[in-house]
Design an enzyme around this catalytic site. Structure first.
Site, mmCIF file in Angstrom:
data_model
loop_
_atom_site.group_PDB
_atom_site.id
_atom_site.type_symbol
_atom_site.label_atom_id
_atom_site.label_comp_id
_atom_site.label_asym_id
_atom_site.label_seq_id
_atom_site.Cartn_x
_atom_site.Cartn_y
_atom_site.Cartn_z
ATOM 1 N N ASP A 30 42.019 43.028 42.283
ATOM 2 C CA ASP A 30 43.296 42.960 43.001
ATOM 3 C C ASP A 30 43.813 44.378 43.244
ATOM 4 O OD1 ASP A 30 45.619 40.507 43.308
ATOM 5 O OD2 ASP A 30 46.313 42.583 43.418
ATOM 6 N N ASN A 87 47.920 30.286 43.496
ATOM 7 C CA ASN A 87 49.222 30.129 44.130
ATOM 8 C C ASN A 87 49.021 29.389 45.455
ATOM 9 O OD1 ASN A 87 50.504 31.605 42.074
ATOM 10 N ND2 ASN A 87 50.034 33.545 43.074
ATOM 11 N N GLY A 93 54.239 30.815 45.634
ATOM 12 C CA GLY A 93 54.148 32.275 45.587
ATOM 13 C C GLY A 93 52.942 32.849 46.302
ATOM 14 N N GLN A 94 52.325 32.058 47.188
ATOM 15 C CA GLN A 94 51.150 32.553 47.918
ATOM 16 C C GLN A 94 51.581 33.518 49.013
ATOM 17 O OE1 GLN A 94 48.699 29.463 49.651
ATOM 18 N NE2 GLN A 94 47.056 30.909 50.182
ATOM 19 N N HIS A 100 42.481 31.726 47.132
ATOM 20 C CA HIS A 100 41.929 32.653 46.138
ATOM 21 C C HIS A 100 42.341 32.226 44.745
ATOM 22 C CE1 HIS A 100 45.759 34.191 47.765
ATOM 23 N NE2 HIS A 100 46.031 34.635 46.549
ATOM 24 N N HIS A 102 43.236 33.806 41.206
ATOM 25 C CA HIS A 102 43.518 35.013 40.419
ATOM 26 C C HIS A 102 42.927 34.834 39.023
ATOM 27 C CE1 HIS A 102 46.953 36.852 42.789
ATOM 28 N NE2 HIS A 102 47.046 35.620 43.240
HETATM 29 P P1 5GP Z 1 49.005 35.630 46.278
HETATM 30 O O1 5GP Z 1 50.401 36.149 46.122
HETATM 31 O O2 5GP Z 1 48.718 35.207 47.697
HETATM 32 O O3 5GP Z 1 48.629 34.592 45.268
HETATM 33 O O4 5GP Z 1 48.069 36.848 45.916
HETATM 34 C C1 5GP Z 1 47.608 37.769 46.845
HETATM 35 C C2 5GP Z 1 47.036 38.909 46.028
HETATM 36 O O5 5GP Z 1 46.245 39.691 46.895
HETATM 37 C C3 5GP Z 1 48.099 39.841 45.438
HETATM 38 O O6 5GP Z 1 47.926 39.911 44.034
HETATM 39 C C4 5GP Z 1 47.830 41.175 46.116
HETATM 40 O O7 5GP Z 1 48.006 42.275 45.255
HETATM 41 C C5 5GP Z 1 46.397 41.036 46.565
HETATM 42 N N1 5GP Z 1 46.074 41.765 47.789
HETATM 43 C C6 5GP Z 1 46.771 41.736 48.958
HETATM 44 N N2 5GP Z 1 46.161 42.504 49.880
HETATM 45 C C7 5GP Z 1 45.052 43.019 49.256
HETATM 46 C C8 5GP Z 1 44.019 43.886 49.719
HETATM 47 O O8 5GP Z 1 43.968 44.347 50.860
HETATM 48 N N3 5GP Z 1 43.041 44.184 48.824
HETATM 49 C C9 5GP Z 1 43.036 43.689 47.542
HETATM 50 N N4 5GP Z 1 42.030 44.063 46.757
HETATM 51 N N5 5GP Z 1 44.000 42.863 47.099
HETATM 52 C C10 5GP Z 1 44.997 42.543 47.954
#
Ligand code: 5GP
Ligand code: ZN
Length: 114
Positions: A30, A87, A93-94, A100, A102
């Site tokens: 991440d 999420n 919280g997505q 994906h 985490h």
């Molecule tokens: P969500 O909030 O959708 O569950 O999680 C998205 C995750 O993707 C976040 O933890 C954020 O830090 C990560 N993320 C967003 N853009 C990028 C990116 O360009 N590269 C990487 N490696 N992680 C990303």
């Protein structure tokens, strides 16, 4: 999907610190880690979120979860465990609309989430 950041990572169009790749799945660290271990496991196929999974994706979902478990063990979480989080949509919280998992570990994590 053309403007999806995770599709671009899957195609190698934007860089990420890759951990694993096969024909269906990638895993990468991440960009904003919330724990000493924090990586994402995603399908290469653009599935927007958990609620848009279709019957034909069920085997892939099993592979994603098993790969998340396997990589968590390889990255040092076998003894103390880890948190596996999906999420889903706005209340979940997505922020990136490409499914994906985490994986967070390397420190104790609080519960419940805020
Ligand atoms: P969500 O909030 O959708 O569950 O999680 C998205 C995750 O993707 C976040 O933890 C954020 O830090 C990560 N993320 C967003 N853009 C990028 C990116 O360009 N590269 C990487 N490696 N992680 C990303
Ligand atoms: Zn995508």
């Amino acid at each position: 999907m053309a403007d999806c950041i995770f599709c671009k990572i899957a195609k190698g169009e934007i860089p990420a610190r890759m951990i694993y790749e096969d024909d269906e799945i990638i895993a990468f660290h991440d960009a904003a880690p919330q724990a000493p271990v924090h990586f994402l496991v995603i399908p290469k196929k653009h599935i927007p979120n958990l609620m848009s999974v279709e019957p034909g994706d069920i085997a892939l979902m099993g592979r994603l979860l098993n790969k998340a478990r396997e990589l968590a063990e390889q990255l040092g979480c076998a003894e103390k465990g880890a948190r596996f989080v999906i999420n889903c949509k706005s209340d979940g919280g997505q922020t990136v609309d490409h499914l994906h998992i985490h994986v967070l570990g390397g420190r104790p994590l609080g519960w419940p989430p805020g």
